[in-house]
Motif scaffolding. Structure first.
Motif, PDB file in Angstrom:
ATOM      1  N   UNK A   1     -12.289 -16.364  36.494  1.00 26.38           N
ATOM      2  CA  UNK A   1     -11.773 -16.427  35.125  1.00 26.38           C
ATOM      3  C   UNK A   1     -12.748 -15.743  34.174  1.00 26.38           C
ATOM      4  N   UNK A   2     -12.225 -14.923  33.293  1.00 24.81           N
ATOM      5  CA  UNK A   2     -13.049 -14.253  32.296  1.00 24.81           C
ATOM      6  C   UNK A   2     -13.455 -15.250  31.213  1.00 24.81           C
ATOM      7  N   UNK A   3     -14.752 -15.324  30.956  1.00 20.81           N
ATOM      8  CA  UNK A   3     -15.263 -16.185  29.889  1.00 20.81           C
ATOM      9  C   UNK A   3     -16.135 -15.319  28.977  1.00 20.81           C
ATOM     10  N   UNK A   4     -15.715 -15.202  27.726  1.00 20.72           N
ATOM     11  CA  UNK A   4     -16.477 -14.419  26.748  1.00 20.72           C
ATOM     12  C   UNK A   4     -16.964 -15.343  25.642  1.00 20.72           C
ATOM     13  N   UNK A   5     -17.787 -14.799  24.777  1.00 22.71           N
ATOM     14  CA  UNK A   5     -18.318 -15.618  23.671  1.00 22.71           C
ATOM     15  C   UNK A   5     -18.609 -14.763  22.469  1.00 22.71           C
ATOM     16  N   UNK A 151     -28.987  -1.913  33.846  1.00 24.35           N
ATOM     17  CA  UNK A 151     -27.930  -2.636  33.138  1.00 24.35           C
ATOM     18  C   UNK A 151     -26.610  -1.971  33.489  1.00 24.35           C
ATOM     19  N   UNK A 152     -25.762  -2.697  34.178  1.00 22.25           N
ATOM     20  CA  UNK A 152     -24.435  -2.180  34.519  1.00 22.25           C
ATOM     21  C   UNK A 152     -23.526  -2.420  33.313  1.00 22.25           C
ATOM     22  N   UNK A 153     -23.328  -1.386  32.544  1.00 23.68           N
ATOM     23  CA  UNK A 153     -22.630  -1.525  31.262  1.00 23.68           C
ATOM     24  C   UNK A 153     -21.228  -0.941  31.348  1.00 23.68           C
ATOM     25  N   UNK A 154     -20.246  -1.733  30.920  1.00 22.67           N
ATOM     26  CA  UNK A 154     -18.853  -1.314  31.006  1.00 22.67           C
ATOM     27  C   UNK A 154     -18.477  -0.220  30.037  1.00 22.67           C
ATOM     28  N   UNK A 191     -25.322 -21.103  31.467  1.00 24.63           N
ATOM     29  CA  UNK A 191     -24.834 -22.481  31.560  1.00 24.63           C
ATOM     30  C   UNK A 191     -23.415 -22.627  31.031  1.00 24.63           C
ATOM     31  N   UNK A 192     -23.028 -21.776  30.097  1.00 25.06           N
ATOM     32  CA  UNK A 192     -21.673 -21.839  29.543  1.00 25.06           C
ATOM     33  C   UNK A 192     -20.680 -21.023  30.369  1.00 25.06           C
ATOM     34  N   UNK A 193     -21.164 -20.411  31.431  1.00 27.41           N
ATOM     35  CA  UNK A 193     -20.270 -19.666  32.319  1.00 27.41           C
ATOM     36  C   UNK A 193     -19.817 -18.334  31.750  1.00 27.41           C
ATOM     37  N   UNK A 194     -20.580 -17.785  30.805  1.00 28.80           N
ATOM     38  CA  UNK A 194     -20.202 -16.502  30.213  1.00 28.80           C
ATOM     39  C   UNK A 194     -20.420 -15.401  31.247  1.00 28.80           C
ATOM     40  N   UNK A 195     -19.339 -14.762  31.650  1.00 26.46           N
ATOM     41  CA  UNK A 195     -19.481 -13.707  32.660  1.00 26.46           C
ATOM     42  C   UNK A 195     -19.141 -12.318  32.142  1.00 26.46           C
ATOM     43  N   UNK A 196     -18.701 -12.219  30.883  1.00 24.76           N
ATOM     44  CA  UNK A 196     -18.440 -10.921  30.254  1.00 24.76           C
ATOM     45  C   UNK A 196     -19.025 -10.980  28.831  1.00 24.76           C
ATOM     46  N   UNK A 197     -20.047 -10.180  28.578  1.00 22.67           N
ATOM     47  CA  UNK A 197     -20.713 -10.183  27.281  1.00 22.67           C
ATOM     48  C   UNK A 197     -20.384  -8.888  26.549  1.00 22.67           C
ATOM     49  N   UNK A 198     -19.651  -9.014  25.444  1.00 22.28           N
ATOM     50  CA  UNK A 198     -19.318  -7.858  24.606  1.00 22.28           C
ATOM     51  C   UNK A 198     -20.097  -8.009  23.308  1.00 22.28           C
ATOM     52  N   UNK A 199     -20.948  -7.040  23.002  1.00 16.66           N
ATOM     53  CA  UNK A 199     -21.786  -7.134  21.808  1.00 16.66           C
ATOM     54  C   UNK A 199     -22.203  -5.745  21.360  1.00 16.66           C
ATOM     55  N   UNK A 223     -21.331  -9.263  33.265  1.00  9.67           N
ATOM     56  CA  UNK A 223     -21.004  -7.866  32.963  1.00  9.67           C
ATOM     57  C   UNK A 223     -21.228  -7.649  31.471  1.00  9.67           C
ATOM     58  N   UNK A 224     -21.890  -6.548  31.132  1.00 10.29           N
ATOM     59  CA  UNK A 224     -22.187  -6.261  29.734  1.00 10.29           C
ATOM     60  C   UNK A 224     -21.340  -5.093  29.228  1.00 10.29           C
ATOM     61  N   UNK A 225     -20.935  -5.204  27.983  1.00 16.45           N
ATOM     62  CA  UNK A 225     -20.279  -4.105  27.270  1.00 16.45           C
ATOM     63  C   UNK A 225     -20.988  -3.972  25.928  1.00 16.45           C
ATOM     64  N   UNK A 226     -21.773  -2.921  25.782  1.00 17.60           N
ATOM     65  CA  UNK A 226     -22.495  -2.714  24.534  1.00 17.60           C
ATOM     66  C   UNK A 226     -21.721  -1.712  23.685  1.00 17.60           C
ATOM     67  N   UNK A 227     -21.204  -2.212  22.561  1.00 18.83           N
ATOM     68  CA  UNK A 227     -20.277  -1.459  21.715  1.00 18.83           C
ATOM     69  C   UNK A 227     -21.056  -0.638  20.694  1.00 18.83           C
ATOM     70  N   UNK A 228     -20.804   0.684  20.610  1.00 17.12           N
ATOM     71  CA  UNK A 228     -21.486   1.499  19.593  1.00 17.12           C
ATOM     72  C   UNK A 228     -21.233   0.978  18.186  1.00 17.12           C
ATOM     73  N   UNK A 229     -22.136   1.266  17.288  1.00 17.33           N
ATOM     74  CA  UNK A 229     -22.104   0.724  15.941  1.00 17.33           C
ATOM     75  C   UNK A 229     -21.003   1.361  15.100  1.00 17.33           C
TER      76      UNK A 229
END
Length: 462
Positions: A1-5, A151-154, A191-199, A223-229
């Motif tokens: 399950x995808x968990x984001x924050x 860093x494996x970035x999406x 601990x919160x089970x965040x497995x997809x970080x979009x920031x 998995x990380x997704x670093x969004x351009x500014x």
């Protein structure tokens, strides 16, 4: 399950860039029937603001971005962080560092003089001697001294960092025992089970440090997704003047939440040439892997265009409710449908719509000088007086078409062009040029108010 924050720090308002990453995280979780959680990163007790926290929550409520479960507050998790700090100490993966501030400053000055990268030199990494007296130690994690951190970035693909270039044994707990940002973020996400970080990609430099924490504690790396500014039209960082303001200020300016979300989802993401997206379409179509690699450009004209679209397509009943916030009360007005149908096609914001409504409902207290010169040249007053008589004699005047027919009768009888009555009548009713059709204005304000305004215009300007 995808968990984001979404994990804002309540040290200031929620700005447009933060809201965009929250939206992306929310959409990705909803698309995958996952969880979207909200965490308030309030460990900076000196800078935290209860008002900022409240503003964040109000923004989420206004925009309809519902989060799952209770809100997590980092300030209430000190015992959890202390437990993991002790675990790393016990396992020899972290250590107490007794280097004083003066020593650290001297080290950095020497490194700068030698044109070296400033970093802690590992003096206490494998220290076995007696701890110096009078120095409260910080806790440092043992970071890798060589090798690569990938860093494996999406969004960006694999980003490779050389450990010796970017890492030293960074502090995970200060001398007073309070944990540091990169440590608590990694702990909480795990601990919160965040497995997809979009920031935002301003966090990319933090990610290697967080990966060090993940690995030290045996946590799975998300998995990380670093969004351009988001940049302004000149390609520079947004300022308040450009739009980097409190999200709730957009509500005060008269933007609809649907328009703001639609605007934000298109800053850095697209689906073909489509511009208009409902929230359900966003949930269905959004994928962070499709986020652009380059910075987005903030465009106020685009936001206004979208907002105008959503205002135009908002039911009048809903508009009546929304306009209450701008001091316009239409609930009991019998011509509100005519009024809103005429004006909502012209408004870019609710605030602008409210101003347009007030210009019609409130009799003019002054007359635009240029409009008077243009509209009242020649002999307009006999025409206006003849129109007053027609209004007084008319039995049924309800719809705009009723008033239009009355104007047409006068034009035919006096054998004049429509402009001879139209322009002076408009200025008499509004005090200026512009605005919706005159027949609409008269139908909204009614026969008696129309007569009163025309009489006042004649008395004032003749």
């Amino acid at each position: 399950m995808v968990v984001t924050r979404f994990a804002p720090s309540p040290t200031g308002y929620l700005h447009i860039g933060g809201l965009r990453t929250a939206l992306f995280s929310y959409l990705w979780a909803r698309k995958n029937s996952g969880k979207f959680v909200l965490r308030i990163e309030d460990t900076d007790k000196a800078r935290n603001s209860a008002e900022a926290t409240e503003a964040i929550l109000k923004a989420f409520e206004w925009l309809g971005l519902e989060h799952d479960g209770e809100i997590t507050y980092q300030s209430k998790r000190d015992d959890i962080y202390a437990k993991y700090i002790q675990q790393l100490l016990d396992e020899g993966k972290a250590y107490k560092c007794y280097m004083s501030r003066e020593e650290l400053d001297a080290l950095r000055e020497q490194q700068m003089a030698n044109k070296e990268r400033t970093k802690y030199n590992g003096k206490y990494r494998d220290f076995k001697g007696k701890a110096p007296e009078g120095v409260e130690p910080v806790i440092r994690i043992k970071a890798p001294l060589s090798g690569e951190i990938i860093v494996h970035d999406g969004v960006k693909g694999d980003v490779v960092f050389q450990a010796e270039d970017i890492l030293d044994d960074f502090v995970i707990a200060r001398a007073d025992g309070s944990p540091t940002y990169n440590f608590v973020v990694a702990i909480d996400d795990a601990l919160m089970g965040i497995n997809e970080v979009i920031r935002g990609d301003d966090h990319l430099s933090n990610t290697p440090k967080q990966i060090v924490v993940y690995k030290a504690l045996g946590f799975e790396i998300p998995t990380f997704y670093h969004v351009p500014m988001i940049h302004n039209a000149q390609g520079k960082k947004l300022s308040k003047r450009d739009g980097a303001t409190d999200v709730m200020a957009y509500k005060e300016m008269g933007y609809l939440p649907e328009a703001l979300l639609n605007f934000l989802v298109r800053l850095g993401w697209s689906h073909g040439d489509q511009e208009i997206f409902s929230i359900d379409e966003m949930k269905e179509l959004f994928n962070p892997k499709d986020i652009n690699k380059s910075a987005s450009i903030y465009n106020t004209e685009k936001l206004d265009w979208l907002n105008a679209h959503y205002i135009k397509n908002t039911p009048n009943e809903k508009l009546v409710e929304l306009l209450n916030d701008f001091g316009v009360v239409l609930m009991s007005h019998d011509k509100k449908e005519i009024l809103l149908d005429a004006l909502k096609e012209r408004a870019k914001t609710l605030k602008e719509l409210a101003n347009m409504i007030n210009e019609i409902l409130q009799a003019p207290t002054s007359y635009d000088e240029k409009a008077v010169k243009k509209a009242f040249k020649g002999e307009p007053f006999p025409i206006l007086e003849a129109f007053i008589i027609k209004l007084q004699d008319a039995q049924t005047l309800h719809l705009p078409s009723d008033y239009h027919h009355l104007m047409q009768e006068l034009v035919d009888e006096m054998e004049i062009g429509f402009g001879k009555i139209g322009m002076p009548l408009r200025v008499a009713l509004l005090g200026k040029m512009g605005g919706p059709n005159i027949d609409v204005i008269m139908a909204v304000i009614g026969k008696d108010e129309t007569i009163k305004r025309v009489q006042n215009a004649i008395a004032t300007n003749s």
